[in-house]
Every structure is written in C-alpha cells, then in structure tokens.
Design a protein around this motif. Sequence first.
Motif, PDB file in Angstrom:
ATOM      1  N   ALA A   1      27.506  40.004  35.107  1.00  0.00           N
ATOM      2  CA  ALA A   1      28.626  40.483  36.009  1.00  0.00           C
ATOM      3  C   ALA A   1      29.692  40.390  35.255  1.00  0.00           C
ATOM      4  CB  ALA A   1      28.453  39.877  37.537  1.00  0.00           C
ATOM      5  N   TRP A   2      30.017  38.944  34.848  1.00  0.00           N
ATOM      6  CA  TRP A   2      31.097  38.721  33.942  1.00  0.00           C
ATOM      7  C   TRP A   2      31.433  39.804  32.873  1.00  0.00           C
ATOM      8  CZ3 TRP A   2      34.349  34.497  35.352  1.00  0.00           C
ATOM      9  CH2 TRP A   2      35.421  34.393  34.663  1.00  0.00           C
TER      10      TRP A   2
ATOM     11  N   ASN B   1      37.409  45.851  32.265  1.00  0.00           N
ATOM     12  CA  ASN B   1      38.533  46.253  33.285  1.00  0.00           C
ATOM     13  C   ASN B   1      39.671  45.398  32.854  1.00  0.00           C
ATOM     14  OD1 ASN B   1      40.291  46.558  35.382  1.00  0.00           O
ATOM     15  ND2 ASN B   1      38.480  47.105  36.741  1.00  0.00           N
ATOM     16  N   PRO B   2      40.940  46.016  32.491  1.00  0.00           N
ATOM     17  CA  PRO B   2      41.867  45.182  32.297  1.00  0.00           C
ATOM     18  C   PRO B   2      42.535  44.298  33.577  1.00  0.00           C
ATOM     19  CG  PRO B   2      42.278  47.336  31.529  1.00  0.00           C
ATOM     20  CD  PRO B   2      40.779  47.358  32.391  1.00  0.00           C
ATOM     21  N   GLU B   3      42.231  44.523  34.762  1.00  0.00           N
ATOM     22  CA  GLU B   3      42.682  43.861  35.704  1.00  0.00           C
ATOM     23  C   GLU B   3      41.818  42.402  35.851  1.00  0.00           C
ATOM     24  OE1 GLU B   3      44.703  44.571  37.838  1.00  0.00           O
ATOM     25  OE2 GLU B   3      45.407  46.493  37.727  1.00  0.00           O
ATOM     26  N   PHE B   4      40.532  42.542  35.103  1.00  0.00           N
ATOM     27  CA  PHE B   4      39.810  41.158  35.143  1.00  0.00           C
ATOM     28  C   PHE B   4      40.344  40.129  34.171  1.00  0.00           C
ATOM     29  CE2 PHE B   4      35.738  38.805  34.091  1.00  0.00           C
ATOM     30  CZ  PHE B   4      35.565  38.106  35.398  1.00  0.00           C
ATOM     31  N   TYR B   5      41.121  40.749  32.996  1.00  0.00           N
ATOM     32  CA  TYR B   5      41.559  40.087  32.210  1.00  0.00           C
ATOM     33  C   TYR B   5      42.799  39.542  32.686  1.00  0.00           C
ATOM     34  CZ  TYR B   5      43.969  38.516  27.895  1.00  0.00           C
ATOM     35  OH  TYR B   5      44.922  37.840  26.954  1.00  0.00           O
ATOM     36  N   ALA B   6      43.441  40.319  33.429  1.00  0.00           N
ATOM     37  CA  ALA B   6      44.940  40.008  34.094  1.00  0.00           C
ATOM     38  C   ALA B   6      44.565  38.890  35.131  1.00  0.00           C
ATOM     39  CB  ALA B   6      45.578  41.202  34.963  1.00  0.00           C
ATOM     40  N   SER B   7      43.400  38.718  35.673  1.00  0.00           N
ATOM     41  CA  SER B   7      43.000  37.658  36.777  1.00  0.00           C
ATOM     42  C   SER B   7      42.962  36.563  35.889  1.00  0.00           C
ATOM     43  CB  SER B   7      42.065  38.301  37.504  1.00  0.00           C
ATOM     44  OG  SER B   7      41.866  39.335  38.318  1.00  0.00           O
ATOM     45  N   GLN B   8      42.188  36.349  35.030  1.00  0.00           N
ATOM     46  CA  GLN B   8      42.038  35.362  34.064  1.00  0.00           C
ATOM     47  C   GLN B   8      43.623  34.760  33.537  1.00  0.00           C
ATOM     48  OE1 GLN B   8      39.108  35.532  30.972  1.00  0.00           O
ATOM     49  NE2 GLN B   8      38.269  37.452  31.761  1.00  0.00           N
TER      50      GLN B   8
ATOM     51  N   VAL C   1      37.343  35.052  39.925  1.00  0.00           N
ATOM     52  CA  VAL C   1      36.660  36.126  40.647  1.00  0.00           C
ATOM     53  C   VAL C   1      37.532  36.548  42.052  1.00  0.00           C
ATOM     54  CG1 VAL C   1      34.455  36.621  41.921  1.00  0.00           C
ATOM     55  CG2 VAL C   1      34.430  35.438  39.789  1.00  0.00           C
ATOM     56  N   GLU C   2      38.046  35.581  42.723  1.00  0.00           N
ATOM     57  CA  GLU C   2      38.733  35.863  43.969  1.00  0.00           C
ATOM     58  C   GLU C   2      39.975  36.624  43.516  1.00  0.00           C
ATOM     59  OE1 GLU C   2      37.026  32.301  47.050  1.00  0.00           O
ATOM     60  OE2 GLU C   2      38.891  32.090  45.678  1.00  0.00           O
ATOM     61  N   GLN C   3      40.632  36.379  42.561  1.00  0.00           N
ATOM     62  CA  GLN C   3      41.771  36.996  42.217  1.00  0.00           C
ATOM     63  C   GLN C   3      41.612  38.484  41.715  1.00  0.00           C
ATOM     64  OE1 GLN C   3      44.867  35.568  42.084  1.00  0.00           O
ATOM     65  NE2 GLN C   3      45.679  37.773  41.659  1.00  0.00           N
ATOM     66  N   PHE C   4      40.434  38.733  41.272  1.00  0.00           N
ATOM     67  CA  PHE C   4      39.880  39.898  40.667  1.00  0.00           C
ATOM     68  C   PHE C   4      39.538  40.744  42.028  1.00  0.00           C
ATOM     69  CE2 PHE C   4      36.205  42.535  38.647  1.00  0.00           C
ATOM     70  CZ  PHE C   4      37.145  43.673  38.233  1.00  0.00           C
ATOM     71  N   GLN C   5      38.887  40.257  43.218  1.00  0.00           N
ATOM     72  CA  GLN C   5      38.484  40.996  44.183  1.00  0.00           C
ATOM     73  C   GLN C   5      39.619  41.351  45.005  1.00  0.00           C
ATOM     74  OE1 GLN C   5      36.167  37.520  46.257  1.00  0.00           O
ATOM     75  NE2 GLN C   5      34.808  39.389  46.796  1.00  0.00           N
ATOM     76  N   LYS C   6      40.962  41.043  44.654  1.00  0.00           N
ATOM     77  CA  LYS C   6      42.199  41.471  45.404  1.00  0.00           C
ATOM     78  C   LYS C   6      42.666  42.720  44.753  1.00  0.00           C
ATOM     79  CE  LYS C   6      43.662  36.602  46.368  1.00  0.00           C
ATOM     80  NZ  LYS C   6      44.734  35.620  46.066  1.00  0.00           N
ATOM     81  N   THR C   7      42.146  43.142  43.819  1.00  0.00           N
ATOM     82  CA  THR C   7      42.562  44.262  42.844  1.00  0.00           C
ATOM     83  C   THR C   7      41.870  45.611  43.525  1.00  0.00           C
ATOM     84  OG1 THR C   7      41.074  43.972  40.897  1.00  0.00           O
ATOM     85  CG2 THR C   7      43.041  42.902  40.956  1.00  0.00           C
ATOM     86  N   ALA C   8      42.316  46.734  43.049  1.00  0.00           N
ATOM     87  CA  ALA C   8      41.816  47.967  43.261  1.00  0.00           C
ATOM     88  C   ALA C   8      40.738  48.202  42.492  1.00  0.00           C
ATOM     89  CB  ALA C   8      42.959  48.961  43.464  1.00  0.00           C
TER      90      ALA C   8
END
Length: 306
Positions: free
Chosen positions: A121-122, A128-135, A81-88
């Motif tokens: 929420a998950w 969002n592809p950015e969420f997969y990238a965060s995983q 979640v914290e990694q995802f927060q960093k994305t636009a």
Amino acid sequence: MKFTTISVGLIATLSSANAGLVNFGSDQCAFNISNQLLNIVHLGKGQGNSAQCSNATGSAGGILAGFAGFSTQNGDALQVVEQFQKTAKYSGEFDSLLSTLKQCAADVSGATQGLEGYCDAWTKASVNPEFYASQVQVATAKYQVPTDKLIGELGIVNSLTKSILYDTALLDGVTDVTGIIGSLIQTTNLKFATDTLGSSGNVLNLASGIKVDELKWILGFLDARQALDIVGDLGTIDLYRGILGQGILNFDKGGLLNLNLGSLKVSDTLKGVLVAAAGLVNSIEGSVNGDVDGTVNTVGDVVNNA
C-alpha cells in the motif's frame, strides 16, 4: 577507495529531499543527512526514498517506511497516512490497515501482525505527489520544527551539531524537555559546572548561566546518547566523533570536502553518505579544490575522481 555507486543514489536522494522540504540551506542539509544515516542504521541502506518500506532492524520495531523511516511503532507512519487521507488524491490504499496502525501506535507496538500488505500500500501510494507532501509535512512538524526550537534556545550555529540533534530527534523522537532528546540535553548541561571554552567559535549560554564551547558541549551530548545503549547507534556516534575529531563542524565546502575518510573507523556505507552530501554541496557551491593526482584521501578527492 571510490564510492561512485552509492554516491549517485544518495546524491539523488538528498537532492530530491531538499527539493521537497522547507528552508533549504545548511540546516536542511543537516536534516537530510541525518535521514540518510538513520536509513543505514535501521534499514541497512542509505538510499532512503519516499517509497521504501521494510521491517525495522536494530533497536527499532515494526515497519519503517518513507524518506524519514516513519514507524508503525511510534505512530508517525499513522500520521502520514492520516495526512494523506485528507487529500483529494487518497484512494483508500490504507483503509484495511487503519485499525491495526492505530492500535500499534496506541500501544507503541513493534508487532507486524495484521499489517500484511502495508508495504504494498505504501509503495502504491508513493507514486502520488500528495503522499510525498504528506511525509514532508509530518517530518517537518514532528521532528524538524521542534528540534529547530531546541537549537535556537541553545544558541547552536554549526551544522554538524544541528545534524546530531536532528539525528537524535529522528531516532528517539521529540516531545518536550521530558522526552529523550530533552533529557539528553539536560544530562549534557549538568556535565558542565563551570565555564568551558574551546575552539568551535561559538559559545552556548546554558540556562544555568554557564558558558560552554559548542564543540565541547556536543561531544558531551554524544557521551550522554551513547549511555542510552541504543542497538545499532554506536556506528553513527563514532562517525560524528570522527568528523568532530578532525575539527570539522559544518557541512560546507571548506569543511566536509576536507574530511579525511581513511581516519574514520566506520563502515564504507556511512562514509558514502558523506561523499554523497559532499557531491551535493559541490554542485551548489562550485568546483572542489582537491588533489588531481587520483589519490583518494579526502571526501573532496572522491568527488573529484568519481
């Protein structure tokens, strides 16, 4: 016996995971298969994907979500979640849950109170592809890279041995030699007081200077892991022992596709993971040379007859 239905789902999952994770090859295949086994042990199903989310079962606590079963209890879900927060692309999906997620991670708590709406929420974020990238980033950094370091230090070369270590890392976590996987390695090494040769084709040079056949070593490692008595883990251990007992050490066409399903005393769902993996290997390496009479004995037969 056919595993056509589960094979389709698992092959798709394994293929999509391979597309997103780094270093595609036998090591990556082992890492992805380990993910599938743990999805079955703790979620009751093998079709793990980046959107899945449900309460944990077995020894795990809290909520497990994503393709690697990121946990609210051990804190890796918070890291995603914290990694995802960093994305636009982050749009506040987890804002109301952050304080509870942080508390669960700090307390290593399996409680789910205060996490109502977390799976919604998950799931929403998973489009969002950015969420997969965060995983992917969290799984690679927290589990795959540290385990690769241990694999390199031990001198392990066979993909099934690597899969067992990845599986242990994903189940119990990787920190350092004081963590569970490091402790198991130390316990296993102490089992060998003299050089122990075998048939794996690879010899591990332990820190003590003792030389141990890789197959002998990983069987000792499984004994040490079983002694932890983790709820729900014995089925996975028995699966690995069954494969090793057939002399199969690699997830390649010459090994995995020749696995005799009938002799494995594990659930059909666990067998389905191997069938799916074989389908993926087959799609990469070419056609399977198996029986053509419709008799289903090996993984290769299942792939041929699916």
